[in-house]
Design an enzyme around this catalytic site. Sequence first.
Site, mmCIF file in Angstrom:
data_model
loop_
_atom_site.group_PDB
_atom_site.id
_atom_site.type_symbol
_atom_site.label_atom_id
_atom_site.label_comp_id
_atom_site.label_asym_id
_atom_site.label_seq_id
_atom_site.Cartn_x
_atom_site.Cartn_y
_atom_site.Cartn_z
ATOM 1 N N GLU A 46 0.887 -1.422 -0.338
ATOM 2 C CA GLU A 46 -0.124 0.088 0.138
ATOM 3 C C GLU A 46 0.960 1.229 -0.037
ATOM 4 O OE1 GLU A 46 -1.778 0.653 4.006
ATOM 5 O OE2 GLU A 46 -3.302 1.758 3.090
ATOM 6 N N LYS A 123 -9.391 1.808 -2.093
ATOM 7 C CA LYS A 123 -9.425 1.456 -0.757
ATOM 8 C C LYS A 123 -10.744 1.762 -0.024
ATOM 9 C CE LYS A 123 -7.229 1.180 3.698
ATOM 10 N NZ LYS A 123 -5.786 1.797 4.457
ATOM 11 N N CYS A 168 -4.877 -2.898 2.701
ATOM 12 C CA CYS A 168 -4.671 -2.759 4.099
ATOM 13 C C CYS A 168 -5.781 -3.129 5.184
ATOM 14 C CB CYS A 168 -3.942 -1.559 4.489
ATOM 15 S SG CYS A 168 -3.130 -1.504 6.313
HETATM 16 N N1 CDV Z 1 -3.077 1.247 6.813
HETATM 17 C C1 CDV Z 1 -4.001 0.853 7.409
HETATM 18 O O1 CDV Z 1 -5.124 0.512 6.911
HETATM 19 N N2 CDV Z 1 -3.719 0.447 8.493
HETATM 20 C C2 CDV Z 1 -4.569 -0.175 9.481
HETATM 21 C C3 CDV Z 1 -4.161 0.475 11.134
HETATM 22 C C4 CDV Z 1 -4.394 1.678 11.124
HETATM 23 C C5 CDV Z 1 -5.088 -0.505 11.987
HETATM 24 C C6 CDV Z 1 -4.451 -1.687 9.452
HETATM 25 O O2 CDV Z 1 -5.674 -2.118 9.416
HETATM 26 O O3 CDV Z 1 -3.393 -2.369 9.597
#
Ligand code: CDV
Length: 308
Positions: A46, A123, A168
């Site tokens: 990401e 996202k 993510c």
């Molecule tokens: N970049 C992200 O989406 N990070 C989130 C953190 C903030 C919990 C994740 O789910 O890894």
Amino acid sequence: MREIVIGGAQLGPIQRAESRESVVARMIVLLDQAAKAGCGLVVFPELALTTFFPRWWMEDPAEVDQWFETEMPNAATQPLFDRARDHGIAISFGYAEKTSDGHHFNTSILTDTAGNIVGKYRKVHLPGHSEFDTERAFQHLEKRYFEPGNLGFPVWRNMDALMGMCICNDRRWPEVYRVMGLQGAELIMLGYNTPSVNSQDSAEGLEHRLYHSDLSMTSGAYQNAAWVVGVAKSGDEDGHPLMAGSIIVDPNGFVVARAQTEDDELIVHACDMDLCNFGKSTIFDFARHRRVEHYTRITAQTGVEYPE
Ligand code: CDV
């Protein structure tokens, strides 16, 4: 057998001062390693081109926009596309996207082996907050700098396989995998920037974070009989630690490759897409077994509604 040798190209930290050109040079080193290892597809993290800038509070729109790409490929990333095409390797990576009409997204793209972009994902699940939070040791301002993605969770035919992406925090939501699973996804690719613990925190904290990351991806893989490739940006970015733990998960939910460092590191596995067939035709044969009449809450409500 439909084998794709897949590389997960974990990136170590990118400091705020590091240029896109410098990061792209690092990505090309990993790409060359992947070519030597026989990879046909390489997945990067990401926001692969810059530091994880949503940790920084910014008010000036011009300061924010410096982190965004207005076209892809562009001058900084063209060498990556060129090298991937020369090697005949498809790539996927994340970046901050600003559209021509001024919208901001946390985006990933997927190319074919000739360097053409065949898929784009934005996202959907944006963690964190949009205002400065005085209670926090550091900020997580994705809700400030990005809009929720507007493309859903598409799946594309690429390299004789069905491929989808998420980013993510999306990996923690079972609906994400299922929506792609319902389009037959055989490979789900994702990158992440997940804050890690500081040196003064307990080792148990990091163990839990890694476990939850694994758990999210292994269950998503198993319950949809799909390969999952999850790739970290990791290490210490200007005093802010990000966890590593990049993995490749097979359609039975087993981890078959795992990164050992918090640096630039390539993990590789020969992934047979036909390994998805058993799960998709037996226990997770959706057409035969799903009971959608009982799932209406999934799309009808967001928060919890308690019984009387
Ligand atoms: N970049 C992200 O989406 N990070 C989130 C953190 C903030 C919990 C994740 O789910 O890894």
